[in-house]
Scaffold this motif. Structure first.
Motif, PDB file in Angstrom:
ATOM      1  N   LYS A  74      41.474  31.181  40.141  1.00 19.55           N
ATOM      2  CA  LYS A  74      42.771  31.848  40.046  1.00 19.55           C
ATOM      3  C   LYS A  74      42.943  32.547  38.693  1.00 19.55           C
ATOM      4  O   LYS A  74      43.366  33.704  38.628  1.00 19.55           O
ATOM      5  N   SER A  75      42.603  31.839  37.612  1.00 21.12           N
ATOM      6  CA  SER A  75      42.732  32.453  36.285  1.00 21.12           C
ATOM      7  C   SER A  75      41.762  33.625  36.135  1.00 21.12           C
ATOM      8  O   SER A  75      42.069  34.621  35.476  1.00 21.12           O
ATOM      9  N   THR A  76      40.583  33.499  36.773  1.00 21.78           N
ATOM     10  CA  THR A  76      39.608  34.594  36.731  1.00 21.78           C
ATOM     11  C   THR A  76      40.157  35.826  37.440  1.00 21.78           C
ATOM     12  O   THR A  76      40.051  36.951  36.947  1.00 21.78           O
ATOM     13  N   ILE A  77      40.775  35.602  38.608  1.00 26.22           N
ATOM     14  CA  ILE A  77      41.369  36.715  39.361  1.00 26.22           C
ATOM     15  C   ILE A  77      42.488  37.370  38.553  1.00 26.22           C
ATOM     16  O   ILE A  77      42.595  38.602  38.496  1.00 26.22           O
ATOM     17  N   ASP A  78      43.321  36.550  37.925  1.00 26.04           N
ATOM     18  CA  ASP A  78      44.417  37.092  37.111  1.00 26.04           C
ATOM     19  C   ASP A  78      43.873  37.926  35.946  1.00 26.04           C
ATOM     20  O   ASP A  78      44.403  38.998  35.631  1.00 26.04           O
ATOM     21  N   GLU A  79      42.802  37.421  35.319  1.00 28.54           N
ATOM     22  CA  GLU A  79      42.219  38.146  34.188  1.00 28.54           C
ATOM     23  C   GLU A  79      41.612  39.472  34.642  1.00 28.54           C
ATOM     24  O   GLU A  79      41.760  40.503  33.964  1.00 28.54           O
ATOM     25  N   ILE A  80      40.943  39.461  35.791  1.00 25.64           N
ATOM     26  CA  ILE A  80      40.375  40.702  36.323  1.00 25.64           C
ATOM     27  C   ILE A  80      41.485  41.696  36.656  1.00 25.64           C
ATOM     28  O   ILE A  80      41.365  42.903  36.422  1.00 25.64           O
ATOM     29  N   GLY A  81      42.607  41.187  37.186  1.00 24.85           N
ATOM     30  CA  GLY A  81      43.742  42.060  37.482  1.00 24.85           C
ATOM     31  C   GLY A  81      44.276  42.724  36.222  1.00 24.85           C
ATOM     32  O   GLY A  81      44.593  43.934  36.230  1.00 24.85           O
ATOM     33  N   ASN A  82      44.356  41.951  35.132  1.00 27.79           N
ATOM     34  CA  ASN A  82      44.810  42.517  33.857  1.00 27.79           C
ATOM     35  C   ASN A  82      43.832  43.568  33.338  1.00 27.79           C
ATOM     36  O   ASN A  82      44.236  44.609  32.798  1.00 27.79           O
ATOM     37  N   LYS A 214      32.898  31.692  41.407  1.00 26.38           N
ATOM     38  CA  LYS A 214      33.648  32.392  40.357  1.00 26.38           C
ATOM     39  C   LYS A 214      32.923  33.671  39.927  1.00 26.38           C
ATOM     40  O   LYS A 214      33.545  34.730  39.756  1.00 26.38           O
ATOM     41  N   MET A 215      31.611  33.576  39.770  1.00 26.80           N
ATOM     42  CA  MET A 215      30.840  34.743  39.346  1.00 26.80           C
ATOM     43  C   MET A 215      30.825  35.822  40.426  1.00 26.80           C
ATOM     44  O   MET A 215      30.840  37.022  40.131  1.00 26.80           O
ATOM     45  N   SER A 216      30.822  35.411  41.686  1.00 27.38           N
ATOM     46  CA  SER A 216      30.880  36.383  42.789  1.00 27.38           C
ATOM     47  C   SER A 216      32.226  37.108  42.787  1.00 27.38           C
ATOM     48  O   SER A 216      32.294  38.307  43.095  1.00 27.38           O
ATOM     49  N   ILE A 217      33.299  36.380  42.463  1.00 27.26           N
ATOM     50  CA  ILE A 217      34.620  37.002  42.345  1.00 27.26           C
ATOM     51  C   ILE A 217      34.602  38.063  41.246  1.00 27.26           C
ATOM     52  O   ILE A 217      35.170  39.144  41.387  1.00 27.26           O
ATOM     53  N   ILE A 218      33.926  37.745  40.145  1.00 30.42           N
ATOM     54  CA  ILE A 218      33.837  38.692  39.029  1.00 30.42           C
ATOM     55  C   ILE A 218      33.108  39.967  39.454  1.00 30.42           C
ATOM     56  O   ILE A 218      33.518  41.082  39.112  1.00 30.42           O
ATOM     57  N   ILE A 219      32.025  39.807  40.227  1.00 35.69           N
ATOM     58  CA  ILE A 219      31.300  40.991  40.706  1.00 35.69           C
ATOM     59  C   ILE A 219      32.209  41.852  41.585  1.00 35.69           C
ATOM     60  O   ILE A 219      32.296  43.073  41.413  1.00 35.69           O
ATOM     61  N   ASN A 230      43.337  49.793  43.414  1.00 41.20           N
ATOM     62  CA  ASN A 230      44.590  49.244  42.895  1.00 41.20           C
ATOM     63  C   ASN A 230      44.392  47.793  42.452  1.00 41.20           C
ATOM     64  O   ASN A 230      43.813  47.013  43.176  1.00 41.20           O
ATOM     65  N   PRO A 231      44.852  47.440  41.245  1.00 42.98           N
ATOM     66  CA  PRO A 231      44.639  46.063  40.752  1.00 42.98           C
ATOM     67  C   PRO A 231      45.150  45.012  41.701  1.00 42.98           C
ATOM     68  O   PRO A 231      44.537  43.944  41.832  1.00 42.98           O
TER      69      PRO A 231
END
Length: 231
Positions: A74-82, A214-219, A230-231
């Motif tokens: 969740k925090s990773t998704i939020d950071e990517i959105g930012n 988590k790393m797949s979410i980052i990709i 759109n973010p």
């Protein structure tokens, strides 16, 4: 710190020791010959299976099952959105200057800021995930081997005890110690497999899967940023 691993180890040891102390004397469950058979046999088999540098890394893998910061998607998704907001508001090149703690996310944003093609970004990052998974798999395989070798050498000790006992049936005083070796080696082997081997193997595999997710979410997020979604 993964407190669940510590709790599990303490509860398992307490359950076994509690049962012994309530029903018997702990001295009856200590046998040097059985320890030699199971522990040294298991250690020897591990050295045969794996290179020296891999065997010496067992304590490191064990500590990873305890001292591990769980992945937080969740925090990773939020950071990517930012980061996506920053890329839309300024430019994708601004991502290189944004302070990022996660080294994998930092690498992904650097690749994006370098204007690399999406397929190149995906290939580079996926290669890193594959390398991490393989590295973690080695740890779980090590403890899977421990879980197999403990009971195996317990059975070998049991056979040794039975041979000694059957060879000395005329000597009543030798039957007790031989039977102790026969039973305690199996006991020790089962303890090693079910308190250390299998649980640590499962925990390492679970944590590795979490990290890979988590790393797949980052990709996925990086490719979305590169595509200007759109973010």
């Amino acid at each position: 710190m993964d407190i669940s691993t510590v709790i599990g180890l303490v509860v398992c040891v307490a359950a076994v020791l509690g049962t012994i102390l309530v029903s018997s004397d702990i001295g009856a469950f200590i046998d040097v010959a059985s320890v030699l058979t199971v522990v040294f046999g298991m250690v020897g088999a591990t050295f045969i299976k794996w290179p020296l540098e891999t065997v010496l890394s067992i304590p490191t893998y064990f500590l990873k099952a305890i001292f591990f910061s769980p992945a937080d998607p969740k925090s990773t998704i939020d950071e990517i959105g930012n980061l996506a907001e920053t890329a839309r508001r300024e430019s994708i090149f601004a991502l290189e200057k944004v302070p990022i703690d996660d080294p994998f996310l930092k690498k992904a944003m650097t690749l994006a800021a370098d204007n690399r093609p999406p397929e190149v970004i995906s290939a580079i990052l996926q290669l890193e995930i594959d390398a991490m998974v393989e590295r973690h798999k080695m740890g779980s395989d090590l403890f899977a081997g421990v879980a197999e070798d403990g009971p195996a050498f317990g059975m070998i000790g049991t056979l040794i005890g039975l041979v000694i006992m059957l060879g000395n049936l005329q000597d009543q005083s030798a039957i007790g110690p031989a039977m102790a070796i026969a039973l305690l080696t199996t006991f020790y082997g089962s303890l090693i497999a079910n308190i250390a081997g299998n649980p640590i193997k499962a925990k390492l595999a679970f944590r590795s899967k979490q990290e890979a997710t988590k790393m797949s979410i980052i990709i996925a997020g990086t490719l979305g940023i590169v595509a200007g979604e759109n973010p």
